[in-house]
Design an enzyme around this catalytic site. Structure first.
Site, PDB file in Angstrom:
ATOM      1  N   HIS A 223      47.581  33.286 -30.368  1.00 55.45           N
ATOM      2  CA  HIS A 223      47.422  31.977 -31.028  1.00 55.45           C
ATOM      3  C   HIS A 223      47.389  32.100 -32.553  1.00 55.45           C
ATOM      4  CE1 HIS A 223      46.839  29.498 -27.443  1.00 55.45           C
ATOM      5  NE2 HIS A 223      46.170  30.523 -26.937  1.00 55.45           N
ATOM      6  N   ASP A 288      42.400  35.500 -26.776  1.00 55.79           N
ATOM      7  CA  ASP A 288      42.958  35.041 -25.520  1.00 55.79           C
ATOM      8  C   ASP A 288      44.477  34.889 -25.603  1.00 55.79           C
ATOM      9  OD1 ASP A 288      42.352  32.933 -27.377  1.00 55.79           O
ATOM     10  OD2 ASP A 288      42.979  31.501 -25.846  1.00 55.79           O
ATOM     11  N   GLU A 289      45.098  34.876 -24.448  1.00 55.72           N
ATOM     12  CA  GLU A 289      46.523  34.591 -24.289  1.00 55.72           C
ATOM     13  C   GLU A 289      47.414  35.307 -25.314  1.00 55.72           C
ATOM     14  OE1 GLU A 289      46.325  30.283 -22.085  1.00 55.72           O
ATOM     15  OE2 GLU A 289      46.507  30.265 -24.269  1.00 55.72           O
ATOM     16  N   PRO A 290      47.327  36.631 -25.391  1.00 61.57           N
ATOM     17  CA  PRO A 290      48.222  37.370 -26.304  1.00 61.57           C
ATOM     18  C   PRO A 290      49.588  37.566 -25.646  1.00 61.57           C
ATOM     19  CG  PRO A 290      46.752  38.901 -25.207  1.00 61.57           C
ATOM     20  CD  PRO A 290      46.385  37.532 -24.708  1.00 61.57           C
TER      21      PRO A 290
END
Length: 651
Positions: A223, A288-290
């Site tokens: 992000h 998160d969410e890499p």
């Protein structure tokens, strides 16, 4: 006996003890002992009791002068009580307040204020005793300010006040772009209107005075799109030219290359400037969410130590940065869920934030695993307000309830309800109020607050929105149910919101794109539920008419009453705009080009009105930076309408 509906969150124990005494015109405060005196002074018992009586008087319209006498208010210190617990009693001896800390006394005073308000206008107050303490030590809200919408300071102060009244004690403002005024990089973001260091320090003190821990929050791995969009940082991306996918498009750069030393250096710059503004002992590193981790610039390192090892190698560097500022790290748990072998490598001072926002997906497996491994963790459901315009009520209720029940069963240390800004952060603040309030009750006392919505509705209507009719919460809950008329399987949002973001196209192109949504969802970690749609346009028209009638019937009296009504009215207008776009794309009752042009003209006029209101209302509460980005989809759609109308005119 259950607590009266005007007490919220409903307490652990409420019982009538028999009899009643005249309503107090005021209180003479006395502390029983030195320790009690210190608590009473820190919690400002005398001042807050007087303020609560004034507020109750204003609510009833009856002057206190008619009441016969003042009453005693005795503060007692009881060491055995929960640090956030209290005992409150009202009887012939007056008001009794017992606590072991000033924070516990603070919560007793919040309950007392609701007690006075609920009995405003009554000549007698029934004798009662309340014994109370929370289920979860940490009860919080995370508000996304990283996707376009950065509130003005007065908006944030009002939010803190509302959260305090709900007995929340934790607040995060999520950041992934230039939401904080990083002096070193300010020249790269001239369009931004970030929160300054001085403003954060002031907000930190304001929250602390209300026993709310303002926790710093800055993403530092995934992000990171707003940073990687700058030429100066583009080559720090895992995929500088976009992440390849199995679909006919790339994802824009969003993940830092953790194998590049400059990535950690950038993160250190950000945290070194941000963290000194906060008194909290914690920091949310997010991480998160890499997406694409280990498949681009860091591929060679990932082949050496594995993707999981690559993630933890970088995480450990972030942990050290947090500790250098005296902070304990928080991090989202999605990567750990995919790589459970990492759980054993987590340091003792790290707390996992386990998130899940879709009601059918259970919290139990992850809660059980984290509990068995002895990992400190919080459960983090959502308000379901983002990517939806007006929320998804039943998903929110099920999601929060499941998180609370399993978090309680498996020893979670806290519950944080998240309010994200995906897809433009189009939701008005009031849309999230039921989610905030329901999560407050669930995290304070799940057994008393999960299954009865009336106390929560009363609090949202009477206190949060100051609606004299008491029907405002029901309207908000119903506004969050329009997605049932879509009968659509789209994940983590509504079809109407998706359609407004996507814009005008042919039916064939729309159906091609919606058929790809399950693949995109799986690519981003979702379930990938096959796409289905059964849009009931006629029912949506009737639903909109009913909601507008209900909105017109409310009697909001708060300082922002006019803005709230306008925000909700414009929310309904945007839903109508999305429904009308669906009708146009599917050519429902549009037999020829004349009918098509007439309907397109109505759509354009309706959307022009909605966008003007959207911009005006945004600026009433929020900073200007991010507004154009949030409204870009609307502006693009208006341009598409104009272009198609010109084509029809030429034809």
């Amino acid at each position: 006996m259950s607590a009266p509906v005007y007490l919220y969150p409903q307490p652990r124990s409420y019982r009538l003890t028999g009899g009643s005494s005249p309503a107090a015109a005021g209180f003479d405060v006395r502390a029983d002992g030195e320790e009690a005196a210190l608590l009473a002074e820190e919690a400002d018992v005398a001042g807050r009791l007087e303020a609560s009586l004034r507020a109750a008087e204003a609510a009833s319209g009856e002057p206190r002068g008619r009441r016969p006498a003042r009453a005693a208010a005795v503060v007692e210190y009881q060491a055995e009580l929960h640090p956030q617990g209290y005992v409150l009693k009202w009887d012939a001896d007056g008001l009794g307040l017992k606590a072991s800390t000033a924070q516990g006394l603070h919560y007793a005073l919040l309950t007392a204020a609701q007690f006075f308000e609920g009995l405003s206008g009554s000549a007698e107050w029934p004798h009662c005793r309340i014994d109370d303490e929370p289920d979860f030590a940490v009860r919080g809200v995370m508000l996304d300010i990283g996707r376009n919408k950065i509130p003005k300071m007065e908006t944030l102060y009002a939010l803190v006040d509302r959260l305090s009244e709900l007995k929340f004690n934790h607040l995060q403002l999520y950041m992934e772009g230039f939401c904080f005024d990083y002096a070193k990089y300010a020249a790269l973001f001239p369009e931004a209107t970030p929160i300054t260091a001085a403003e954060y320090r002031e907000l930190d003190a304001y929250a602390a005075a209300r026993y709310i821990d303002l926790v710093p929050n800055q993403n530092c791995l995934g992000h990171m799109g707003p940073w990687l969009a700058k030429p100066e940082f583009r080559d720090l991306a895992e995929h500088p030219d976009g992440m390849p996918t199995p679909l006919p498009f790339k994802l824009p750069p969003a993940t830092l290359n953790p194998a590049d030393e400059r990535s950690a250096a950038l993160a250190k710059d950000l945290f070194d400037e941000l963290l000194p503004c906060f008194s909290s002992r914690y920091v949310n590193l997010n991480m998160d969410e890499p997406f694409g981790l280990g498949t681009g610039g860091s591929k060679a390192r990932a082949e050496e130590i594995g993707v999981a090892g690559l993630y933890m190698e970088y995480a450990e560097r972030m942990f050290r940065i947090a500790r250098s500022h005296g902070k304990k790290p928080l991090l989202w748990g999605d990567v750990l869920a995919r790589h459970p072998e990492l759980i054993e490598r987590l340091p003792d001072d790290a707390t996992v934030l386990h998130w899940n926002y879709d009601e059918p997906v259970p919290y139990e497996p992850a809660c059980r695993t984290l509990s068995e491994k002895g990992v400190p963790y919080y459960v983090c459901p959502g308000t379901s307000s983002w990517s939806s315009l007006s929320g998804r009520t039943d998903n929110m209720l099920g999601n929060v309830a499941d998180a609370a029940r399993n978090g309680l069963a498996y020893g979670a240390g806290g519950l944080i309800v998240t309010d994200w800004g995906d897809s433009g952060h189009w939701q008005a603040p009031a849309v999230s109020f039921p989610g905030f309030a329901y999560a407050a009750g669930a995290s304070w006392r799940a057994a008393a607050n999960l299954d009865r919505l009336e106390p929560m509705e009363h609090h949202v209507s009477r206190r949060m929105l100051q609606d004299r009719t008491g029907r405002a919460a029901r309207l908000l809950l119903e506004m969050g149910r329009y997605y049932h008329l879509e009968r659509c399987t789209i994940e983590n949002g509504t079809y109407t919101s998706y359609l407004l973001n996507r814009g005008l196209s042919s039916r064939e192109d729309l159906e091609r794109d919606t058929s790809r949504l399950p693949d995109i969802a799986r690519l981003l970690g979702g379930a990938g539920t096959p796409f289905r749609l059964d849009y009931r346009y006629a029912e949506m028209e009737e639903w909109l008419r009913e909601r507008r009638e209900e909105l017109d019937g409310l009697a909001l009296t708060g300082p922002d009453a006019a803005i709230v009504k306008d925000e909700l009215a414009n929310t309904l207008l945007l839903i109508e705009a999305g429904a009308g776009l669906h009708r146009y794309i599917y050519r429902q009752d549009l037999p020829d080009e004349e009918a098509e042009a007439e309907w397109l003209g109505r759509l354009r006029t309706r959307l022009e009105t909605a966008v003007r209101e959207f911009r005006r209302l945004w600026l009433a509460r929020n900073r200007e930076g991010g507004l154009d980005a949030s409204a870009a989809a609307f502006d693009r759609l208006l341009g598409q309408y104009g272009g198609r109308l010109r084509e029809l005119k030429r034809g």
